[in-house]
Scaffold this motif. Structure first.
Motif, short mmCIF file in Angstrom:
data_model
loop_
_atom_site.label_atom_id
_atom_site.label_comp_id
_atom_site.label_asym_id
_atom_site.label_seq_id
_atom_site.Cartn_x
_atom_site.Cartn_y
_atom_site.Cartn_z
N ARG A 171 7.93 9.43 -6.93
CA ARG A 171 7.85 8.07 -7.72
C ARG A 171 6.90 8.48 -9.06
O ARG A 171 7.14 7.82 -10.08
CB ARG A 171 7.24 6.94 -6.78
CG ARG A 171 6.88 5.78 -7.42
CD ARG A 171 5.94 4.82 -6.74
NE ARG A 171 5.50 3.55 -7.56
CZ ARG A 171 4.32 3.85 -8.17
NH1 ARG A 171 3.48 4.95 -8.06
NH2 ARG A 171 3.84 2.76 -8.88
N GLN A 172 5.79 9.10 -8.55
CA GLN A 172 4.86 9.12 -9.38
C GLN A 172 5.38 10.41 -10.85
O GLN A 172 5.13 9.92 -11.93
CB GLN A 172 3.65 10.05 -8.97
CG GLN A 172 2.39 10.02 -10.15
CD GLN A 172 1.81 8.73 -10.29
OE1 GLN A 172 1.82 7.94 -9.83
NE2 GLN A 172 1.37 8.90 -11.79
N ARG A 230 6.26 9.24 -2.44
CA ARG A 230 5.14 8.94 -3.27
C ARG A 230 5.04 9.78 -4.62
O ARG A 230 4.95 9.36 -5.82
CB ARG A 230 3.90 8.76 -2.78
CG ARG A 230 3.64 7.89 -1.59
CD ARG A 230 2.15 7.44 -1.47
NE ARG A 230 1.37 8.51 -1.37
CZ ARG A 230 1.01 9.24 -0.24
NH1 ARG A 230 1.48 8.97 0.81
NH2 ARG A 230 0.25 10.11 -0.25
N LYS A 231 5.27 11.13 -4.27
CA LYS A 231 5.32 12.03 -5.56
C LYS A 231 6.28 12.20 -6.52
O LYS A 231 5.94 12.12 -7.46
CB LYS A 231 5.07 13.56 -4.90
CG LYS A 231 4.80 14.67 -5.75
CD LYS A 231 3.53 14.55 -6.44
CE LYS A 231 3.60 15.56 -7.49
NZ LYS A 231 1.98 15.64 -8.27
N PHE A 268 4.40 11.12 1.73
CA PHE A 268 4.04 11.74 0.59
C PHE A 268 5.08 12.33 -0.68
O PHE A 268 4.89 12.08 -1.45
CB PHE A 268 3.10 13.11 0.94
CG PHE A 268 2.59 13.87 -0.29
CD1 PHE A 268 1.47 13.47 -1.31
CD2 PHE A 268 3.27 15.10 -0.62
CE1 PHE A 268 1.16 14.08 -2.22
CE2 PHE A 268 2.74 15.84 -1.93
CZ PHE A 268 1.78 15.34 -2.53
N TRP A 284 12.87 0.32 -4.84
CA TRP A 284 12.08 -0.55 -5.74
C TRP A 284 13.10 -1.24 -6.89
O TRP A 284 14.05 -0.69 -7.26
CB TRP A 284 11.29 0.54 -6.61
CG TRP A 284 10.15 0.91 -6.17
CD1 TRP A 284 8.70 0.66 -6.37
CD2 TRP A 284 9.92 2.28 -5.37
NE1 TRP A 284 7.98 1.54 -5.63
CE2 TRP A 284 8.66 2.74 -5.13
CE3 TRP A 284 10.86 3.16 -5.07
CZ2 TRP A 284 7.96 3.64 -4.31
CZ3 TRP A 284 10.30 4.14 -4.17
CH2 TRP A 284 9.01 4.45 -3.80
N ASP A 336 0.87 -1.14 0.30
CA ASP A 336 0.07 -0.13 0.04
C ASP A 336 0.83 1.27 0.04
O ASP A 336 1.46 1.52 1.05
CB ASP A 336 -0.91 0.16 1.10
CG ASP A 336 -1.90 1.14 1.11
OD1 ASP A 336 -1.79 1.92 0.13
OD2 ASP A 336 -2.75 1.32 2.18
N LEU A 337 0.69 1.89 -0.89
CA LEU A 337 1.96 2.93 -1.27
C LEU A 337 1.51 4.00 -0.39
O LEU A 337 2.13 5.10 -0.12
CB LEU A 337 1.75 3.60 -2.68
CG LEU A 337 2.38 2.69 -3.68
CD1 LEU A 337 2.40 3.33 -5.00
CD2 LEU A 337 3.95 2.31 -3.37
N GLU A 338 0.41 4.19 0.19
CA GLU A 338 -0.31 5.14 1.38
C GLU A 338 0.84 5.08 2.61
O GLU A 338 0.79 6.20 3.39
CB GLU A 338 -1.74 5.04 1.65
CG GLU A 338 -2.53 5.37 0.65
CD GLU A 338 -2.48 6.95 -0.03
OE1 GLU A 338 -2.38 7.67 1.01
OE2 GLU A 338 -2.60 6.95 -1.08
N GLU A 339 1.65 4.09 2.75
CA GLU A 339 2.33 3.96 3.91
C GLU A 339 3.59 4.70 3.76
O GLU A 339 4.33 4.76 4.51
CB GLU A 339 2.46 2.22 4.10
CG GLU A 339 1.53 1.47 4.37
CD GLU A 339 1.70 0.08 4.59
OE1 GLU A 339 2.82 -0.27 4.67
OE2 GLU A 339 0.73 -0.73 4.68
N ILE A 340 3.67 5.17 2.33
CA ILE A 340 5.18 5.86 2.12
C ILE A 340 4.80 7.31 2.30
O ILE A 340 3.66 7.83 2.12
CB ILE A 340 5.51 5.65 0.53
CG1 ILE A 340 5.82 4.03 0.43
CG2 ILE A 340 6.83 6.50 0.26
CD1 ILE A 340 6.09 3.65 -0.88
N TYR A 388 13.36 4.15 0.50
CA TYR A 388 12.38 3.16 0.04
C TYR A 388 12.83 2.74 -1.38
O TYR A 388 13.11 3.58 -2.40
CB TYR A 388 11.06 3.70 -0.27
CG TYR A 388 10.59 4.42 0.95
CD1 TYR A 388 9.79 3.42 1.68
CD2 TYR A 388 10.81 5.68 1.48
CE1 TYR A 388 9.03 3.60 3.02
CE2 TYR A 388 9.79 5.91 2.83
CZ TYR A 388 9.31 5.14 3.59
OH TYR A 388 8.90 5.28 4.77
#
Length: 262
Positions: free
Chosen positions: A126-127, A123-124, A120, A205, A114-118, A203
């Motif tokens: 990464r996007q 996550r931004k 913000f 990948w 669940d990316l919400e665990e990372i 984090y």
């Protein structure tokens, strides 16, 4: 216990002292009488004590002294020899074993599904990288590569080229399309949280980077083969770890690295 070659004083002294006292009592009661029988009884015992001829008073003292000596002799016999110490049993040090068991029981890294665990910012970033990679234009990655000390690591050995040109050189088509496809596949896999240095969280990948190959489930192996071939996998098994491309982002949203190898 009687020591070899010596008189058993513990048994001899009481009898000798008793006879001596009897002789003294007879002499006191009947002075002038013949007490040779009493002295004869005393003489009947072994004459191993040289002080026995010194008189009745000396005999009493001798009986006391020799009794003490007998007690001391028994204590000496039961006591350990001088200079002899009990050797303590060596203590077994199981530190090495405990450390080995701790390594075997170390929990597997947590796969973040669940990316919400990372945070913000991570996550931004990464996007943004994922959108640039999907566009097919490697130049769109430039704003996210950083500058100076914050520049993204693209090679473990370092490089002197422009970052975008270096990414193109890594791609089999020399336009960067292949490397962008690899980047896309990596970022679509679940990440794992790493902390090789306390407080330095990154984090990474895909999670295969920090996950033991022998613990992968069949479903996870399918995810892995989306990124590497079976030939790559066999080489990594021999090497001992995942050495294909991985991408790391800090909790603050900095693109830390995109590298392969070890």
């Amino acid at each position: 216990m009687t020591r070899k070659g010596s008189v058993d004083r513990a048994r001899f002294v009481p009898r000798f002292a008793g006879l001596s006292l009897l002789a003294l009592a007879w002499t006191a009661a009947f002075p002038g009488n013949d007490v040779s029988w009493a002295s004869g009884l005393a003489d009947a015992e072994p004459r191993s004590l040289s002080d026995a001829s010194q008189g009745p008073g000396s005999l009493l003292l001798l009986a006391q002294d020799t009794t003490n000596e007998a007690s001391e002799d028994g204590a000496q016999e039961s006591a350990p020899e001088a200079g002899t110490e009990e050797t303590p049993e060596p203590q077994t040090d199981n530190a090495g074993e405990s450390a080995g068991e701790d390594d075997l029981e170390r929990p597997l890294p947590q796969i973040i599904t669940d990316l919400e665990e990372i945070p913000f910012p991570a996550r931004k970033m990464r996007q943004l990288i994922l959108e640039a990679a999907r566009s097919g234009d490697v130049e769109k990655l430039r704003p996210y590569l950083g500058y100076g000390d914050d520049v993204t690591m693209l090679s473990l050995g370092g490089h002197e080229e422009d970052p975008i040109e270096f990414l193109k050189s890594l791609s089999g088509d020399h336009k960067g399309h292949e490397i962008l496809a690899i980047m896309t596949e990596i970022l679509e896999a679940p990440p794992v949280k790493t902390e090789t240095v306390p407080g330095d969280v990154v984090y990474v990948w895909p999670y295969f980077y920090a996950y033991p190959f022998d613990k992968l489930t069949p479903e996870q192996r399918v995810d892995m083969y989306r990124i590497i071939t079976h030939g790559d996998y066999e080489e990594m098994i021999q090497f001992g770890s995942y050495i294909f491309y991985r991408l790391g982002i800090t909790p603050e949203g900095r693109w830390r690295f995109f590298v392969a190898g070890d």
